[in-house]
Design a protein around this motif. Sequence first.
Motif, PDB file in Angstrom:
ATOM      1  N   GLY A 390       0.821  -1.209   0.000  1.00  0.00           N
ATOM      2  CA  GLY A 390       0.000   0.000   0.000  1.00  0.00           C
ATOM      3  C   GLY A 390       0.852   1.255   0.000  1.00  0.00           C
ATOM      4  O   GLY A 390       2.058   1.226  -0.238  1.00  0.00           O
ATOM      5  N   ALA A 391       0.197   2.372   0.285  1.00  0.00           N
ATOM      6  CA  ALA A 391       0.871   3.666   0.255  1.00  0.00           C
ATOM      7  C   ALA A 391       1.790   3.835   1.456  1.00  0.00           C
ATOM      8  O   ALA A 391       1.539   3.296   2.540  1.00  0.00           O
ATOM      9  CB  ALA A 391      -0.173   4.792   0.232  1.00  0.00           C
ATOM     10  N   ALA A 392       2.863   4.609   1.259  1.00  0.00           N
ATOM     11  CA  ALA A 392       3.784   4.904   2.357  1.00  0.00           C
ATOM     12  C   ALA A 392       3.076   5.735   3.420  1.00  0.00           C
ATOM     13  O   ALA A 392       2.175   6.535   3.125  1.00  0.00           O
ATOM     14  CB  ALA A 392       5.002   5.656   1.824  1.00  0.00           C
ATOM     15  N   ALA A 393       3.492   5.537   4.670  1.00  0.00           N
ATOM     16  CA  ALA A 393       2.943   6.341   5.760  1.00  0.00           C
ATOM     17  C   ALA A 393       3.387   7.798   5.613  1.00  0.00           C
ATOM     18  O   ALA A 393       4.449   8.092   5.059  1.00  0.00           O
ATOM     19  CB  ALA A 393       3.394   5.774   7.098  1.00  0.00           C
ATOM     20  N   VAL A 394       2.566   8.696   6.125  1.00  0.00           N
ATOM     21  CA  VAL A 394       2.851  10.131   6.081  1.00  0.00           C
ATOM     22  C   VAL A 394       3.413  10.559   7.430  1.00  0.00           C
ATOM     23  O   VAL A 394       2.783  10.325   8.471  1.00  0.00           O
ATOM     24  CB  VAL A 394       1.571  10.933   5.766  1.00  0.00           C
ATOM     25  N   PRO A 395       4.613  11.169   7.478  1.00  0.00           N
ATOM     26  CA  PRO A 395       5.192  11.571   8.771  1.00  0.00           C
ATOM     27  C   PRO A 395       4.274  12.508   9.543  1.00  0.00           C
ATOM     28  O   PRO A 395       3.661  13.417   8.976  1.00  0.00           O
ATOM     29  CB  PRO A 395       6.486  12.287   8.362  1.00  0.00           C
ATOM     30  N   VAL A 396       4.191  12.270  10.866  1.00  0.00           N
ATOM     31  CA  VAL A 396       3.392  13.148  11.737  1.00  0.00           C
ATOM     32  C   VAL A 396       4.282  13.733  12.841  1.00  0.00           C
ATOM     33  O   VAL A 396       3.786  14.195  13.863  1.00  0.00           O
ATOM     34  CB  VAL A 396       2.187  12.391  12.347  1.00  0.00           C
ATOM     35  N   VAL A 397       5.593  13.692  12.628  1.00  0.00           N
ATOM     36  CA  VAL A 397       6.552  14.275  13.559  1.00  0.00           C
ATOM     37  C   VAL A 397       7.453  15.219  12.782  1.00  0.00           C
ATOM     38  O   VAL A 397       7.477  15.211  11.547  1.00  0.00           O
ATOM     39  CB  VAL A 397       7.399  13.190  14.266  1.00  0.00           C
ATOM     40  N   ALA A 398       8.201  16.031  13.506  1.00  0.00           N
ATOM     41  CA  ALA A 398       9.091  16.997  12.878  1.00  0.00           C
ATOM     42  C   ALA A 398      10.524  16.768  13.349  1.00  0.00           C
ATOM     43  O   ALA A 398      10.764  16.179  14.416  1.00  0.00           O
ATOM     44  CB  ALA A 398       8.653  18.416  13.230  1.00  0.00           C
ATOM     45  N   VAL A 399      11.482  17.206  12.558  1.00  0.00           N
ATOM     46  CA  VAL A 399      12.886  17.108  12.937  1.00  0.00           C
ATOM     47  C   VAL A 399      13.105  17.854  14.253  1.00  0.00           C
ATOM     48  O   VAL A 399      12.609  18.971  14.452  1.00  0.00           O
ATOM     49  CB  VAL A 399      13.788  17.693  11.835  1.00  0.00           C
ATOM     50  N   GLY A 400      13.802  17.219  15.173  1.00  0.00           N
ATOM     51  CA  GLY A 400      14.060  17.797  16.489  1.00  0.00           C
ATOM     52  C   GLY A 400      13.055  17.395  17.548  1.00  0.00           C
ATOM     53  O   GLY A 400      13.263  17.641  18.743  1.00  0.00           O
ATOM     54  N   GLU A 401      11.980  16.747  17.134  1.00  0.00           N
ATOM     55  CA  GLU A 401      10.926  16.365  18.088  1.00  0.00           C
ATOM     56  C   GLU A 401      11.349  15.144  18.898  1.00  0.00           C
ATOM     57  O   GLU A 401      11.930  14.198  18.381  1.00  0.00           O
ATOM     58  CB  GLU A 401       9.636  16.063  17.329  1.00  0.00           C
ATOM     59  N   GLN A 402      11.055  15.174  20.201  1.00  0.00           N
ATOM     60  CA  GLN A 402      11.287  14.024  21.069  1.00  0.00           C
ATOM     61  C   GLN A 402      10.147  13.022  20.880  1.00  0.00           C
ATOM     62  O   GLN A 402       8.978  13.408  20.864  1.00  0.00           O
ATOM     63  CB  GLN A 402      11.325  14.468  22.535  1.00  0.00           C
ATOM     64  N   VAL A 403      10.485  11.757  20.725  1.00  0.00           N
ATOM     65  CA  VAL A 403       9.466  10.722  20.562  1.00  0.00           C
ATOM     66  C   VAL A 403       9.697   9.616  21.586  1.00  0.00           C
ATOM     67  O   VAL A 403      10.821   9.378  22.027  1.00  0.00           O
ATOM     68  CB  VAL A 403       9.462  10.131  19.138  1.00  0.00           C
ATOM     69  N   GLN A 404       8.620   8.961  21.948  1.00  0.00           N
ATOM     70  CA  GLN A 404       8.668   7.857  22.904  1.00  0.00           C
ATOM     71  C   GLN A 404       8.453   6.536  22.180  1.00  0.00           C
ATOM     72  O   GLN A 404       7.858   6.484  21.101  1.00  0.00           O
ATOM     73  CB  GLN A 404       7.602   8.044  23.990  1.00  0.00           C
ATOM     74  N   ALA A 405       8.934   5.462  22.784  1.00  0.00           N
ATOM     75  CA  ALA A 405       8.701   4.130  22.223  1.00  0.00           C
ATOM     76  C   ALA A 405       7.201   3.878  22.111  1.00  0.00           C
ATOM     77  O   ALA A 405       6.456   4.100  23.063  1.00  0.00           O
ATOM     78  CB  ALA A 405       9.347   3.068  23.099  1.00  0.00           C
ATOM     79  N   ALA A 426      12.766   5.249  22.333  1.00  0.00           N
ATOM     80  CA  ALA A 426      12.669   6.690  22.566  1.00  0.00           C
ATOM     81  C   ALA A 426      13.895   7.406  22.020  1.00  0.00           C
ATOM     82  O   ALA A 426      15.007   6.861  22.022  1.00  0.00           O
ATOM     83  CB  ALA A 426      12.515   6.968  24.064  1.00  0.00           C
ATOM     84  N   GLY A 427      13.690   8.620  21.568  1.00  0.00           N
ATOM     85  CA  GLY A 427      14.812   9.402  21.061  1.00  0.00           C
ATOM     86  C   GLY A 427      14.345  10.697  20.430  1.00  0.00           C
ATOM     87  O   GLY A 427      13.258  11.193  20.720  1.00  0.00           O
ATOM     88  N   THR A 428      15.174  11.244  19.546  1.00  0.00           N
ATOM     89  CA  THR A 428      14.903  12.518  18.883  1.00  0.00           C
ATOM     90  C   THR A 428      14.914  12.324  17.380  1.00  0.00           C
ATOM     91  O   THR A 428      15.827  11.686  16.833  1.00  0.00           O
ATOM     92  CB  THR A 428      15.979  13.561  19.255  1.00  0.00           C
ATOM     93  N   VAL A 429      13.911  12.859  16.703  1.00  0.00           N
ATOM     94  CA  VAL A 429      13.860  12.772  15.243  1.00  0.00           C
ATOM     95  C   VAL A 429      15.018  13.596  14.677  1.00  0.00           C
ATOM     96  O   VAL A 429      15.082  14.812  14.871  1.00  0.00           O
ATOM     97  CB  VAL A 429      12.516  13.278  14.699  1.00  0.00           C
ATOM     98  N   ARG A 430      15.924  12.937  13.987  1.00  0.00           N
ATOM     99  CA  ARG A 430      17.090  13.607  13.450  1.00  0.00           C
ATOM    100  C   ARG A 430      16.893  14.012  11.987  1.00  0.00           C
ATOM    101  O   ARG A 430      17.387  15.053  11.538  1.00  0.00           O
ATOM    102  CB  ARG A 430      18.319  12.709  13.597  1.00  0.00           C
ATOM    103  N   GLU A 431      16.168  13.179  11.235  1.00  0.00           N
ATOM    104  CA  GLU A 431      16.009  13.451   9.808  1.00  0.00           C
ATOM    105  C   GLU A 431      14.735  12.784   9.305  1.00  0.00           C
ATOM    106  O   GLU A 431      14.389  11.686   9.730  1.00  0.00           O
ATOM    107  CB  GLU A 431      17.222  12.917   9.037  1.00  0.00           C
TER     108      GLU A 431
END
Length: 445
Positions: A390-405, A426-431
Motif C-alpha cells: 500500500g501507500a507509504a505512511a505520512v510523517p506526523v513528527v518533525a525534525v528535532g521532536e522528542q518521541v517515545q517508544a 525513545a529518542g529525537t527525530v534527526r532526519e
Amino acid sequence: MDLLNMIRDAGVIGAGGAGFPTHAKLTSKAEYLLLNGAECEPLLRVDQQLLDRFAAEIIQGLEAARQYLKARKALIGIKSKHGEVIQRLRYQILAQGLEANLEVKELRDIYPAGDEQVLVYELTGRIVPEASIPLKVGCVVINAETALNVFHALAGKAVTETYITVAGDVPRRLTLKVPVGVPIRDVLRQCGLASFEDYAVIDGGPMMGALLDNLDGHVTKKSKGYILLKKEHFLIRRKSLKLEQARVISKTACEQCRMCTDLCPRYLLGHNLQPHKMMQALSYNLDNHEEQQTAQLCCECNACEMFSCPANLHPKSVNIFYKRKLAAEGIRYQPPSREMSARSARDYRLIPSKRLVAKIGLTDFDRPAPLTEADFQPEYLEIALRQHIGAAAVPVVAVGEQVQAGQMIGKIPDNSLGAAVHASLAGTVREIKENSIVIKVGSYV
C-alpha cells in the motif's frame, strides 16, 4: 474503539513477509479464519517458537479476529512434527473454552505448506481460483506473529518489534526479538561472526528470500530471517545470477522433461501454471501471449528452480521474465470459468522438507535457533515509511521532536491502503527522508 481501529492504529501488518495491512483483511466477512503456522521456509524458527511461548496470547488474538470477521471457525495450521507445541495450543483452546470455535489442524512436513493457497487447501479442502485470493473461497489467512500483534493491539500496544531468525553457516543460530529500525548489522552480529567479508546474507528464507546487496539496511516489521552462507555456497551462487543470465542459460539447455510443472505447487492444485511451457516459449521464441499469461499465476516459491529441475535451470526466473514482459505490454491473465480440482497425482508429488533442505545444501545448518534475549542499543534507528503493501505512511513528527517508544510517527494517508508506523525506541527525530524517519536514540540524544 473497536478491534479494527485498534489494529489499524497499532500498525499491524502481515508478519509472514507479505506485509498486507491486517485491518484491511478484517473488513470482509469469511467462513474460516486460518492461522498460518506452517513456517515452511528451511532454517526459519520464528512461528513455531512464538506458538510455543505465547500460545495463550496468540489464541486470544486469533479469537478476537475470528469474532470480528464473524467466521464460523478459526483453524490453526501447524506441522505435525511440532508435537509439543500442538499439545500446548490444544490445552490453551480448552482452557479458554474455545473448542467450539478454534481447532488445531496438523500439516504434513512439505514445501511450501505455508503458501496461502496450499494452506487453504490443506486445512479446508477448498481451492482458491486462479489469480484470486483466499477470501474468494470464504477464508482469511493471518500469520502466527500477526495474531500475537492483534493481541497486543487490544491492549493499545503498537507494532514496534519483530521476531527474526539468524541462521546458516554461523557459530550461533538464534531467534531474536528486534526493535523495528535497528541496523541489520546489529542483528547479524548476534550470530557470533567477527567479520561478514566472506559471507552473503539472504533476507528471508533460503527459498524465496533475496540476497542483500549490502548490509547497511534496517529491520522492518516484515523482517523474518537472515540466512548467512559462505559466498561460494551453491545457494548463494544460484541466487547471485541476474535475471538475464538465468534467461540465457535456460534458453540453451532445457530438456522439456516437465519436472518443473509436475512438481509445481500451484499446478498440483489445478491451476493452469505450466513452467515447462514458458521454458519452451523462451527456447523457440514463441509469441503466444495467451499461453504466456499463465506465468502470472506463479507465486515464485522457487520449488521448480531449486528442487525440481534436474538440469539446475531457472524456470521461476523465466516466469518472472514473462510476467514483466506482459506487465509492460499491459496484458493480464484472465482465468477461464471452470471448476477447480487438485490433480490426481498431487499426494505423490509433494516436496518433503528434508529432501528440499538436502537439495539446496543446508542439511548441516538445519538445527535449532532458540529464542534468545538480546539487548539492542543502537545509536540510530531508521524507520521505513513503507513496510507494508500500500501507500507509504505520512510523517506526523518533525525534525528535532522528542518521541517515545510506541509513539506513532507516520500515519496512513487519507483514503489509502496502508499502515501506521511507530518509534520502537525513545529518542529525537534527526532526519525525515523521502522513505524513512531517522531517530537518534535515548542516551545518545
